[in-house]
Design an enzyme around this catalytic site. Structure first.
Site, PDB file in Angstrom:
ATOM      1  N   GLN A   1       0.837  -1.196   0.000  1.00 44.22           N
ATOM      2  CA  GLN A   1       0.000   0.000   0.000  1.00 44.22           C
ATOM      3  C   GLN A   1       0.875   1.251   0.000  1.00 44.22           C
ATOM      4  O   GLN A   1       1.079   1.879   1.028  1.00 44.22           O
ATOM      5  CB  GLN A   1      -0.893  -0.038   1.257  1.00 44.22           C
ATOM      6  CG  GLN A   1      -1.818   1.125   1.412  1.00 44.22           C
ATOM      7  CD  GLN A   1      -2.960   1.106   0.443  1.00 44.22           C
ATOM      8  OE1 GLN A   1      -3.440   0.051   0.065  1.00 44.22           O
ATOM      9  NE2 GLN A   1      -3.391   2.261   0.012  1.00 44.22           N
ATOM     10  N   PHE A   2       1.403   1.629  -1.172  1.00 48.40           N
ATOM     11  CA  PHE A   2       2.330   2.756  -1.224  1.00 48.40           C
ATOM     12  C   PHE A   2       1.685   4.076  -0.817  1.00 48.40           C
ATOM     13  O   PHE A   2       2.340   4.947  -0.260  1.00 48.40           O
ATOM     14  CB  PHE A   2       2.998   2.862  -2.597  1.00 48.40           C
ATOM     15  CG  PHE A   2       2.210   3.616  -3.622  1.00 48.40           C
ATOM     16  CD1 PHE A   2       2.458   4.962  -3.842  1.00 48.40           C
ATOM     17  CD2 PHE A   2       1.233   2.989  -4.369  1.00 48.40           C
ATOM     18  CE1 PHE A   2       1.742   5.675  -4.794  1.00 48.40           C
ATOM     19  CE2 PHE A   2       0.520   3.679  -5.321  1.00 48.40           C
ATOM     20  CZ  PHE A   2       0.764   5.025  -5.532  1.00 48.40           C
ATOM     21  N   THR A   3       0.389   4.251  -1.032  1.00 48.88           N
ATOM     22  CA  THR A   3      -0.248   5.529  -0.707  1.00 48.88           C
ATOM     23  C   THR A   3      -0.265   5.808   0.797  1.00 48.88           C
ATOM     24  O   THR A   3      -0.349   6.958   1.212  1.00 48.88           O
ATOM     25  CB  THR A   3      -1.688   5.603  -1.254  1.00 48.88           C
ATOM     26  OG1 THR A   3      -2.468   4.562  -0.666  1.00 48.88           O
ATOM     27  CG2 THR A   3      -1.705   5.474  -2.767  1.00 48.88           C
TER      28      THR A   3
END
Length: 150
Positions: A78-80
């Site tokens: 989940q890069f965000t």
């Protein structure tokens, strides 16, 4: 590294309408990797998730870990989650690790988790995933490694 963990009664992740991972009772962990993260932080994070006591004992107190209840762990890249949201109306991703660094580290994290615990599923790095879950409680926590500055 940074993660949001959610205690769930069930969860699943699909990509292009294909089921790629699912668990029953357990933890969904949204995992963000930042620029300076390493295998050391990945190990710390997984060890902490597996031993974090967020499940009720016979007295209704959060005294049991994922290992204690033999629950499932669903890891979702989940890069965000690592975005800088301190100012403005648009998140900045300047502190997020580049894909050529974060993909191998997420893969290491997944391998390490599976070495430590049998009931591990995961999402797909850089895929458009649909995650379905039932948050139990709701119980949700943010966990950070020592390298995480807040």
């Amino acid at each position: 590294m940074l993660t949001v963990i959610q205690r769930v009664t069930y969860a699943k992740v699909t990509v292009n309408d294909c089921l790629i991972g699912k668990i029953g009772q357990g933890i969904v962990a949204l995992v963000a990797i930042k620029e300076n993260d390493s295998e050391t932080e990945a190990k710390q994070l997984i060890d902490r998730i597996l031993s974090y006591r967020i499940f009720a004992d016979k007295n209704g107190k959060m005294n049991l870990s994922l290992k204690d209840i033999n629950g499932g762990l669903l890891l979702i890249p989940q890069f965000t989650l690592a975005a800088n949201t301190k100012k403005g109306a648009r998140p900045s991703f300047s502190c997020v690790a580049a894909p050529q660094l974060s993909k191998p580290l997420f893969e290491f994290t997944t391998r390490y988790a599976k070495q430590q615990y049998a009931a591990v599923s995961c999402g797909e790095f850089a895929a458009d995933m649909q995650v379905t879950l039932c948050n139990d409680g709701p119980v949700t926590f943010t966990l950070k490694t020592r390298n995480e500055d807040g």
